[in-house]
Scaffold this motif. Structure first.
Motif, mmCIF file in Angstrom:
data_model
loop_
_atom_site.group_PDB
_atom_site.id
_atom_site.type_symbol
_atom_site.label_atom_id
_atom_site.label_comp_id
_atom_site.label_asym_id
_atom_site.label_seq_id
_atom_site.Cartn_x
_atom_site.Cartn_y
_atom_site.Cartn_z
ATOM 1 N N PRO A 247 9.957 114.318 -23.483
ATOM 2 C CA PRO A 247 9.638 113.279 -22.501
ATOM 3 C C PRO A 247 8.250 113.412 -21.881
ATOM 4 O O PRO A 247 7.642 112.397 -21.525
ATOM 5 N N VAL A 248 7.756 114.633 -21.753
ATOM 6 C CA VAL A 248 6.403 114.814 -21.216
ATOM 7 C C VAL A 248 5.393 114.148 -22.145
ATOM 8 O O VAL A 248 4.515 113.399 -21.708
ATOM 9 N N ARG A 249 5.529 114.422 -23.441
ATOM 10 C CA ARG A 249 4.595 113.871 -24.410
ATOM 11 C C ARG A 249 4.754 112.357 -24.530
ATOM 12 O O ARG A 249 3.765 111.625 -24.664
ATOM 13 N N VAL A 250 5.997 111.878 -24.479
ATOM 14 C CA VAL A 250 6.234 110.433 -24.526
ATOM 15 C C VAL A 250 5.517 109.748 -23.368
ATOM 16 O O VAL A 250 4.804 108.757 -23.553
ATOM 17 N N LEU B 80 14.485 113.356 -17.277
ATOM 18 C CA LEU B 80 13.157 113.943 -17.139
ATOM 19 C C LEU B 80 12.071 112.871 -17.221
ATOM 20 O O LEU B 80 11.115 112.879 -16.427
ATOM 21 N N LEU B 81 12.197 111.936 -18.160
ATOM 22 C CA LEU B 81 11.199 110.874 -18.290
ATOM 23 C C LEU B 81 11.068 110.086 -16.990
ATOM 24 O O LEU B 81 9.955 109.797 -16.525
ATOM 25 N N LEU B 82 12.188 109.750 -16.388
ATOM 26 C CA LEU B 82 12.154 108.983 -15.141
ATOM 27 C C LEU B 82 11.593 109.807 -13.990
ATOM 28 O O LEU B 82 10.920 109.280 -13.101
ATOM 29 N N ILE C 28 9.275 112.148 -14.307
ATOM 30 C CA ILE C 28 7.824 112.165 -14.525
ATOM 31 C C ILE C 28 7.214 110.836 -14.072
ATOM 32 O O ILE C 28 6.127 110.799 -13.483
ATOM 33 N N ARG C 29 7.919 109.764 -14.337
ATOM 34 C CA ARG C 29 7.439 108.436 -13.936
ATOM 35 C C ARG C 29 7.342 108.303 -12.421
ATOM 36 O O ARG C 29 6.427 107.665 -11.897
ATOM 37 N N GLU C 30 8.266 108.945 -11.727
ATOM 38 C CA GLU C 30 8.323 108.835 -10.265
ATOM 39 C C GLU C 30 7.266 109.662 -9.551
ATOM 40 O O GLU C 30 6.819 109.300 -8.467
ATOM 41 N N SER C 31 6.872 110.795 -10.162
ATOM 42 C CA SER C 31 6.041 111.743 -9.421
ATOM 43 C C SER C 31 5.006 112.406 -10.310
ATOM 44 O O SER C 31 5.299 112.811 -11.439
ATOM 45 N N GLU C 32 3.800 112.536 -9.787
ATOM 46 C CA GLU C 32 2.715 113.190 -10.524
ATOM 47 C C GLU C 32 3.028 114.662 -10.778
ATOM 48 O O GLU C 32 2.772 115.187 -11.858
ATOM 49 N N LYS C 33 3.579 115.338 -9.782
ATOM 50 C CA LYS C 33 3.985 116.733 -9.927
ATOM 51 C C LYS C 33 5.497 116.769 -10.145
ATOM 52 O O LYS C 33 6.255 116.106 -9.441
ATOM 53 N N VAL C 34 5.913 117.576 -11.115
ATOM 54 C CA VAL C 34 7.320 117.563 -11.528
ATOM 55 C C VAL C 34 7.912 118.968 -11.456
ATOM 56 O O VAL C 34 7.311 119.942 -11.918
ATOM 57 N N THR C 35 9.102 119.037 -10.881
ATOM 58 C CA THR C 35 9.925 120.242 -10.943
ATOM 59 C C THR C 35 11.262 119.821 -11.529
ATOM 60 O O THR C 35 11.921 118.904 -11.007
ATOM 61 N N TRP C 36 11.656 120.466 -12.623
ATOM 62 C CA TRP C 36 12.853 120.005 -13.355
ATOM 63 C C TRP C 36 13.418 121.153 -14.187
ATOM 64 O O TRP C 36 12.686 122.000 -14.687
ATOM 65 N N LYS C 37 14.739 121.144 -14.355
ATOM 66 C CA LYS C 37 15.397 122.140 -15.196
ATOM 67 C C LYS C 37 16.550 121.479 -15.930
ATOM 68 O O LYS C 37 17.341 120.739 -15.345
ATOM 69 N N GLY C 38 16.641 121.740 -17.239
ATOM 70 C CA GLY C 38 17.720 121.201 -18.061
ATOM 71 C C GLY C 38 18.204 122.227 -19.061
ATOM 72 O O GLY C 38 17.815 123.396 -18.997
ATOM 73 N N GLY C 39 19.025 121.763 -20.008
ATOM 74 C CA GLY C 39 19.610 122.698 -20.957
ATOM 75 C C GLY C 39 18.960 122.731 -22.324
ATOM 76 O O GLY C 39 19.244 123.616 -23.125
ATOM 77 N N GLY D 288 22.205 99.706 -16.151
ATOM 78 C CA GLY D 288 22.419 98.985 -14.901
ATOM 79 C C GLY D 288 22.413 99.902 -13.697
ATOM 80 O O GLY D 288 21.764 99.614 -12.681
ATOM 81 N N LEU D 289 23.120 101.017 -13.789
ATOM 82 C CA LEU D 289 23.185 101.946 -12.668
ATOM 83 C C LEU D 289 21.815 102.529 -12.334
ATOM 84 O O LEU D 289 21.494 102.776 -11.168
ATOM 85 N N LEU D 290 20.993 102.730 -13.375
ATOM 86 C CA LEU D 290 19.654 103.279 -13.162
ATOM 87 C C LEU D 290 18.643 102.209 -12.740
ATOM 88 O O LEU D 290 17.514 102.528 -12.368
ATOM 89 N N GLY D 291 19.031 100.948 -12.836
ATOM 90 C CA GLY D 291 18.106 99.871 -12.489
ATOM 91 C C GLY D 291 16.989 99.705 -13.491
ATOM 92 O O GLY D 291 15.856 99.353 -13.132
#
Length: 353
Positions: free
Chosen positions: A88-91, A139-141, A143-154, A190-193
């Protein structure tokens, strides 16, 4: 009502000569098709991502970027980005770059993808198919919301307060959800708008109306303004001066392509009777003269509530000049009929069905 084109940049053997256009030539043709679509007033052009020999575009953002400086107003989107097997970062970086080059005309259409070649290619397990998409969309969303990102996934290394650049011209960069008609994906969008794109390539398009209503219900439940959430469709089609000419030109490559995919997926044989049924007024093929295709698009708008229609052409490999003629007719003859009809509804205050 937005009207445009989508393509998978196919490089299958020509059904008449057996010749195969090189990936390089097909990519150059796609750029010409995008430029023409802009010139004839179409609203959007989408390029699909694939990772197999019979498709030339593994990087839609690059193809779209090649056309961006040579176009003025047409929106440029993936159709789709296979987000499950992408970073998602590269996308985001690729489409933010496209957004900058195009002056704010880039979009991402995110989907799971209907082909699976990218999963082993990039080292992903198909058993994680759904989980990968959910995590990477999150993660993509972010990154879209904020210039600086803190995130953790599996399935991807964590990110701790890092910037993702460049930032796009558009705030936010449009992200659509592509769906083949799965209820869960429609509800998620829909839920994510997020705006929704439906691949309407079989059956009766009017059967998708309940899915659109389900999408809007989910969006409203989550507190989103449904008037600001467009719904698009992507359907196979071809336009010529006469309906039978369009059908005769479009059938051979469509049959060849559908039977190749059909053998891979266990579908029945695709023949002319299947094709002709699909191009009837209630069918999912938009094949015919400009008036015929325009009336089918208007019907789709009235019965299903589509705000953006994308004609997918070609299916299989067709002569470049035939594809260019379809793009020209869609922009100069079909789109004006559709837009005039919708403007008439709006002026009269008529509700859509």
């Amino acid at each position: 009502m937005e009207i445009g084109i989508s393509t998978f940049a196919e490089t299958t053997p020509d059904v008449h000569t057996g010749e195969v256009v090189s990936h390089a030539q097909r990519l150059r043709e796609i750029v010409e098709e995008i430029i023409l679509a802009d010139q004839v007033g179409l609203d959007v052009f989408g390029v699909g991502e694939h990772h197999r020999k019979d498709y030339a575009a593994s990087s839609p953002a690059l193809v779209l970027a090649a056309a961006a400086p040579q176009t003025k107003r047409i929106r440029l989107t993936s159709a789709v980005t296979v987000l499950s097997s992408a970073d998602p970062v590269r996308v985001f970086q690729d489409f933010a770059t496209l957004d900058g080059i195009s002056g704010g005309r880039a979009e991402i259409m995110a989907g799971r993808g209907s082909f699976i070649e990218s999963f082993p290619l990039f080292g992903y397990d198909l058993n994680d198919y759904d989980e990968l998409f959910d995590e990477k969309l999150e993660l993509l969303l972010k990154i879209r919301e904020s210039e600086k990102v803190t995130w953790k996934g599996g399935h991807r290394p964590a990110i701790k307060n890092l910037g993702v650049y460049p930032r796009p011209v558009q705030e936010p960069l449009p992200v659509w959800i592509g769906s083949g008609g799965n209820q869960e994906s429609v509800v998620r969008a829909g839920l994510l708008g997020l705006p929704l794109v439906l691949a309407i390539i079989g059956g009766r398009p009017t059967q998708f109306a309940p899915l659109v209503q389900l999408y809007k219900k989910a969006a409203a439940h989550a507190g989103h303004d449904i008037s600001k959430l467009p719904v698009a469709s992507h359907s196979h089609g071809f336009i010529a001066e006469e309906t039978e000419l369009a059908a005769d030109k479009f059938f051979p490559s469509t049959q060849a392509a559908m039977n190749v995919i059909g053998r891979e997926r266990g579908w029945g044989h695709y023949d002319r009777s299947t094709f002709d049924m699909a191009r009837s007024f209630e069918g999912a093929l938009y094949v015919g003269d400009p008036e015929t295709v325009a009336r089918k698009i208007i019907h789709l708008r009235k019965k299903v509530g589509i705000n953006r229609f994308m004609l997918h052409v070609p299916v299989g490999s067709m002569p470049h000049q035939d594809v260019m003629r379809t793009i020209e007719l869609l922009g100069t003859e079909v789109a004006p009929i559709v837009r005039a009809e919708i403007a008439k509804w709006e002026a009269a205050g008529e509700p859509e069905e």
